[in-house]
Design a protein around this motif. Structure first.
Motif, PDB file in Angstrom:
ATOM      1  N   ARG A   1     -25.963 -29.794  11.171  1.00  0.00           N
ATOM      2  CA  ARG A   1     -25.782 -29.620  12.618  1.00  0.00           C
ATOM      3  C   ARG A   1     -26.066 -30.906  13.383  1.00  0.00           C
ATOM      4  N   ARG A   2     -27.052 -31.685  12.952  1.00  0.00           N
ATOM      5  CA  ARG A   2     -27.420 -32.883  13.718  1.00  0.00           C
ATOM      6  C   ARG A   2     -26.695 -34.139  13.251  1.00  0.00           C
ATOM      7  N   HIS A   3     -25.991 -34.040  12.126  1.00  0.00           N
ATOM      8  CA  HIS A   3     -25.285 -35.213  11.614  1.00  0.00           C
ATOM      9  C   HIS A   3     -24.085 -35.528  12.497  1.00  0.00           C
ATOM     10  N   SER A   4     -23.766 -36.794  12.676  1.00  0.00           N
ATOM     11  CA  SER A   4     -22.659 -37.187  13.559  1.00  0.00           C
ATOM     12  C   SER A   4     -21.295 -37.039  12.898  1.00  0.00           C
ATOM     13  N   TRP A   5     -21.223 -36.961  11.567  1.00  0.00           N
ATOM     14  CA  TRP A   5     -19.982 -36.797  10.814  1.00  0.00           C
ATOM     15  C   TRP A   5     -18.879 -37.745  11.271  1.00  0.00           C
ATOM     16  N   PRO A   6     -19.073 -39.046  11.068  1.00  0.00           N
ATOM     17  CA  PRO A   6     -18.031 -40.012  11.484  1.00  0.00           C
ATOM     18  C   PRO A   6     -16.707 -39.804  10.764  1.00  0.00           C
ATOM     19  N   GLY A   7     -16.744 -39.209   9.555  1.00  0.00           N
ATOM     20  CA  GLY A   7     -15.503 -38.920   8.833  1.00  0.00           C
ATOM     21  C   GLY A   7     -14.948 -37.542   9.119  1.00  0.00           C
ATOM     22  N   ASN A   8     -15.619 -36.789   9.998  1.00  0.00           N
ATOM     23  CA  ASN A   8     -15.172 -35.473  10.440  1.00  0.00           C
ATOM     24  C   ASN A   8     -14.979 -34.494   9.278  1.00  0.00           C
ATOM     25  N   VAL A   9     -13.943 -33.649   9.351  1.00  0.00           N
ATOM     26  CA  VAL A   9     -13.776 -32.593   8.347  1.00  0.00           C
ATOM     27  C   VAL A   9     -13.621 -33.183   6.949  1.00  0.00           C
TER      28      VAL A   9
ATOM     29  N   PHE B   1       2.478 -34.872  20.554  1.00  0.00           N
ATOM     30  CA  PHE B   1       1.764 -36.115  20.254  1.00  0.00           C
ATOM     31  C   PHE B   1       0.302 -35.756  20.002  1.00  0.00           C
ATOM     32  N   ILE B   2      -0.135 -35.916  18.742  1.00  0.00           N
ATOM     33  CA  ILE B   2      -1.483 -35.518  18.340  1.00  0.00           C
ATOM     34  C   ILE B   2      -2.375 -36.750  18.255  1.00  0.00           C
ATOM     35  N   THR B   3      -3.527 -36.685  18.888  1.00  0.00           N
ATOM     36  CA  THR B   3      -4.501 -37.766  18.814  1.00  0.00           C
ATOM     37  C   THR B   3      -5.809 -37.225  18.250  1.00  0.00           C
ATOM     38  N   GLY B   4      -6.647 -38.120  17.788  1.00  0.00           N
ATOM     39  CA  GLY B   4      -7.936 -37.713  17.244  1.00  0.00           C
ATOM     40  C   GLY B   4      -8.428 -38.692  16.206  1.00  0.00           C
ATOM     41  N   GLU B   5      -9.720 -38.665  15.957  1.00  0.00           N
ATOM     42  CA  GLU B   5     -10.324 -39.550  14.976  1.00  0.00           C
ATOM     43  C   GLU B   5      -9.810 -39.241  13.573  1.00  0.00           C
ATOM     44  N   SER B   6     -10.023 -40.181  12.675  1.00  0.00           N
ATOM     45  CA  SER B   6      -9.650 -39.970  11.286  1.00  0.00           C
ATOM     46  C   SER B   6     -10.428 -38.790  10.712  1.00  0.00           C
ATOM     47  N   GLY B   7      -9.716 -37.919   9.989  1.00  0.00           N
ATOM     48  CA  GLY B   7     -10.371 -36.789   9.337  1.00  0.00           C
ATOM     49  C   GLY B   7     -10.478 -35.540  10.169  1.00  0.00           C
ATOM     50  N   THR B   8      -9.901 -35.528  11.376  1.00  0.00           N
ATOM     51  CA  THR B   8     -10.021 -34.343  12.227  1.00  0.00           C
ATOM     52  C   THR B   8      -8.945 -33.305  11.932  1.00  0.00           C
ATOM     53  N   GLY B   9      -7.946 -33.634  11.113  1.00  0.00           N
ATOM     54  CA  GLY B   9      -6.928 -32.664  10.744  1.00  0.00           C
ATOM     55  C   GLY B   9      -5.638 -32.779  11.534  1.00  0.00           C
ATOM     56  N   LYS B  10      -5.224 -34.008  11.832  1.00  0.00           N
ATOM     57  CA  LYS B  10      -4.012 -34.190  12.639  1.00  0.00           C
ATOM     58  C   LYS B  10      -2.761 -33.723  11.893  1.00  0.00           C
TER      59      LYS B  10
ATOM     60  N   VAL C   1       4.894 -35.900  25.287  1.00  0.00           N
ATOM     61  CA  VAL C   1       5.328 -34.770  26.107  1.00  0.00           C
ATOM     62  C   VAL C   1       4.282 -33.659  26.080  1.00  0.00           C
ATOM     63  N   VAL C   2       3.922 -33.217  24.873  1.00  0.00           N
ATOM     64  CA  VAL C   2       2.861 -32.205  24.721  1.00  0.00           C
ATOM     65  C   VAL C   2       1.721 -32.849  23.934  1.00  0.00           C
ATOM     66  N   PRO C   3       0.705 -33.353  24.613  1.00  0.00           N
ATOM     67  CA  PRO C   3      -0.418 -33.966  23.891  1.00  0.00           C
ATOM     68  C   PRO C   3      -1.388 -32.913  23.355  1.00  0.00           C
ATOM     69  N   ILE C   4      -1.838 -33.112  22.134  1.00  0.00           N
ATOM     70  CA  ILE C   4      -2.880 -32.271  21.540  1.00  0.00           C
ATOM     71  C   ILE C   4      -3.939 -33.206  20.980  1.00  0.00           C
ATOM     72  N   HIS C   5      -5.156 -33.063  21.464  1.00  0.00           N
ATOM     73  CA  HIS C   5      -6.258 -33.906  20.977  1.00  0.00           C
ATOM     74  C   HIS C   5      -7.133 -33.097  20.025  1.00  0.00           C
ATOM     75  N   MET C   6      -7.216 -33.546  18.778  1.00  0.00           N
ATOM     76  CA  MET C   6      -8.069 -32.876  17.803  1.00  0.00           C
ATOM     77  C   MET C   6      -9.515 -33.342  18.021  1.00  0.00           C
ATOM     78  N   PRO C   7     -10.421 -32.434  18.380  1.00  0.00           N
ATOM     79  CA  PRO C   7     -11.787 -32.852  18.716  1.00  0.00           C
ATOM     80  C   PRO C   7     -12.556 -33.293  17.476  1.00  0.00           C
ATOM     81  N   PRO C   8     -13.465 -34.252  17.626  1.00  0.00           N
ATOM     82  CA  PRO C   8     -14.314 -34.631  16.489  1.00  0.00           C
ATOM     83  C   PRO C   8     -15.252 -33.488  16.129  1.00  0.00           C
ATOM     84  N   LEU C   9     -15.676 -33.475  14.894  1.00  0.00           N
ATOM     85  CA  LEU C   9     -16.502 -32.366  14.402  1.00  0.00           C
ATOM     86  C   LEU C   9     -17.825 -32.274  15.155  1.00  0.00           C
TER      87      LEU C   9
END
Length: 481
Positions: free
Chosen positions: A371-379, A187-196, A325-333
């Motif tokens: 580096r300082r940008h928050s990248w709301p759309g991630n990758v 079960f993969i979780t993460g924000e939009s654009g993180t590469g789920k 069962v096996v959670p994987i959280h894709m971290p935001p950029l």
């Protein structure tokens, strides 16, 4: 746009080519600029493409090339695309047709799905969604015995989302390697654009099922009344427009992996059937009298908090515990440190090679901004920015003035005029809504939210905590009134 890594394909020439590689995809699109874009994306992913600009030309090429996948714009200059699709399916019922339509014609796409289309795409769609639809169509064809290329080797899914040497990504890679060896549901979780989806592909490609099909289904992009057919399939004649048997994603994934994206958008009635499928490993297509056994591994994903969806009553608790069962959280950029620089530089090299241009890396000012940008759309957002830079500039070092104008806005800068403008009080805002019907208020709020997010329906959907398909249906409904 996000580019999914190109599948490994063999290239054959001469009389035996058709036996060694899949037939070319047929693209029927009358707009030259879109023809060029779609063809470029498909070619970059390793697909061969045949293009037609009219229905007549498309039907002729369909007969000549016998494609297993057709990309069909429903609005053509010489004929209705839906009629053309029905003619093609009568000639070759095993063909998988992906219909393309605009926001205002979703009802037409639903009609096409009922008439036998494999999937539909609503403009505008991103590159990853586009390529996933094509790969799913190829996978479904392969399941019916239609020749396709050899399965990709393990590691195929190590795309842009998996670049970077941060500790966070090292942990993700280690968890993928461990989880891939088992049959446990991931079960993969993460924000939009993180590469789920890339994460799901990595699980598949590092598993003993790597030579089997990988079938991805976006539960939030398909109308709820069609989702059961998309997951479990249907038999010919089971409902109006069912002109041929359709195996469904679960059967197409037999021997491989079924990836259910946006799983929290699945309707409650279908959640019950999915739970039964997980318990019995059998599928029963709509209209079928007997179930069939399949051997499928489930990987699912969501950009929501699944446990919160359970608390709200949107997601069955027993299904949650069955899947989680096996959670994987894709971290935001923003939590991956220097990874953003590695991703940007790799994308710059790749896109520059595609466009035949020479760039000399990122200037220090650009690196500092990234580096300082928050990248709301991630990758996905990083790739869009770099693609924009490469397309609109000739080369050299990437400077701040090459970046898209809205990058500073997304960084959180506020124009002086906006900073001194007083915000309306709650009373004034409420006054503007009094006297209106609830439906009118809903429409006003949705339209204002979409406008605030630059016309992006997916972004507005995240803010409003609904699926994009819900907003598209509402917009379509307003257009009919």
């Amino acid at each position: 746009m996000v580019t999914k890594p190109a599948p490994h394909r063999t290239t054959a020439t001469g009389s035996g080519a058709e036996n060694n590689q899949p037939r070319p995809i047929l693209l029927i699109e009358d707009t030259p600029s879109l023809q060029m874009v779609y063809r470029s994306v498909l070619a970059s992913a390793g697909h061969r493409v045949t293009v037609a600009g009219t229905a007549a030309e498309g039907l002729a090429r369909f007969v000549d090339t016998r494609p297993q996948v057709v990309l069909l714009d429903l609005v053509l200059p010489d004929r209705d695309g839906l009629d053309l699709m029905q003619d093609m399916l009568r000639l070759r019922p095993e063909t998988n047709v992906i219909v393309i339509t605009a926001n205002g014609s979703i009802n037409k796409a639903v009609e096409a799905m009922r008439a036998g289309a494999h999937e539909f795409l609503v403009k505008p769609f991103d590159e990853q969604r586009f390529l996933s639809a094509v790969e799913n169509a190829r996978g479904a064809s392969a399941n019916r015995g239609i020749p396709r290329a050899a399965a990709p080797s393990p590691g195929r899914a190590q795309g842009s989302a998996f670049l970077g040497s941060s500790e966070a990504m090292a942990r993700i890679q280690a968890k993928i390697r461990s989880a891939a060896r088992s049959m446990a549901t991931v079960f993969i979780t993460g924000e939009s654009g993180t590469g789920k989806e890339l994460c799901a592909l990595a699980v598949h490609d590092n598993s003993p099922r790597a030579t089997g099909p990988f079938i991805a289904l976006n539960c939030g992009a398909i109308p709820q009344d069609l989702l059961e057919s998309e997951v479990f399939g249907h038999v010919k004649g089971s409902f109006t427009g069912a002109i041929s048997d359709k195996p469904g994603a679960a059967a197409a994934a037999d021997g491989g992996t079924l990836f259910l994206d946006e799983i929290c958008e699945m309707a409650p009635a279908l959640q019950t059937k999915l739970l039964r499928f997980l318990q019995t490993s059998t599928v029963q297509p709509v209209g079928a009298t007997r179930p069939r056994k399949v051997n499928v591994r489930i990987v699912c994903a969501t950009n929501r908090d699944p446990l919160d969806a359970v608390r709200r009553g949107h997601f069955r608790e027993d299904l949650y515990y069955r899947l989680y069962v096996v959670p994987i959280h894709m971290p935001p950029l923003r939590d991956r440190g220097e990874d953003v620089i590695e991703i940007a530089e790799a994308a710059l090299a790749r896109f520059a090679a595609e466009e035949g241009r020479l760039f000399d890396g990122l200037e220090p000012g650009v690196r500092a901004l990234f580096r300082r940008h928050s990248w709301p759309g991630n990758v996905r957002q990083v790739l869009n920015v770099i693609r924009n830079v490469v397309v609109l500039n000739e080369g050299g070092p990437v400077t701040l003035d090459m970046l898209p104008d809205d990058l500073a806005d997304q960084q959180g800068f506020v124009a002086p005029s906006a900073a001194v403008s007083p915000a309306p009080s709650d009373d004034l805002a409420l006054e503007g809504l009094l006297g209106r019907t609830l439906a009118e208020i809903e429409q006003l709020v949705i339209e204002a939210t979409i406008a605030r997010h630059g016309g992006s329906v997916p972004k507005a959907a995240r803010v409003l905590d609904v699926s994009p398909s819900t907003l598209y249906r509402k917009i379509e409904g307003w257009g009919r009134t």
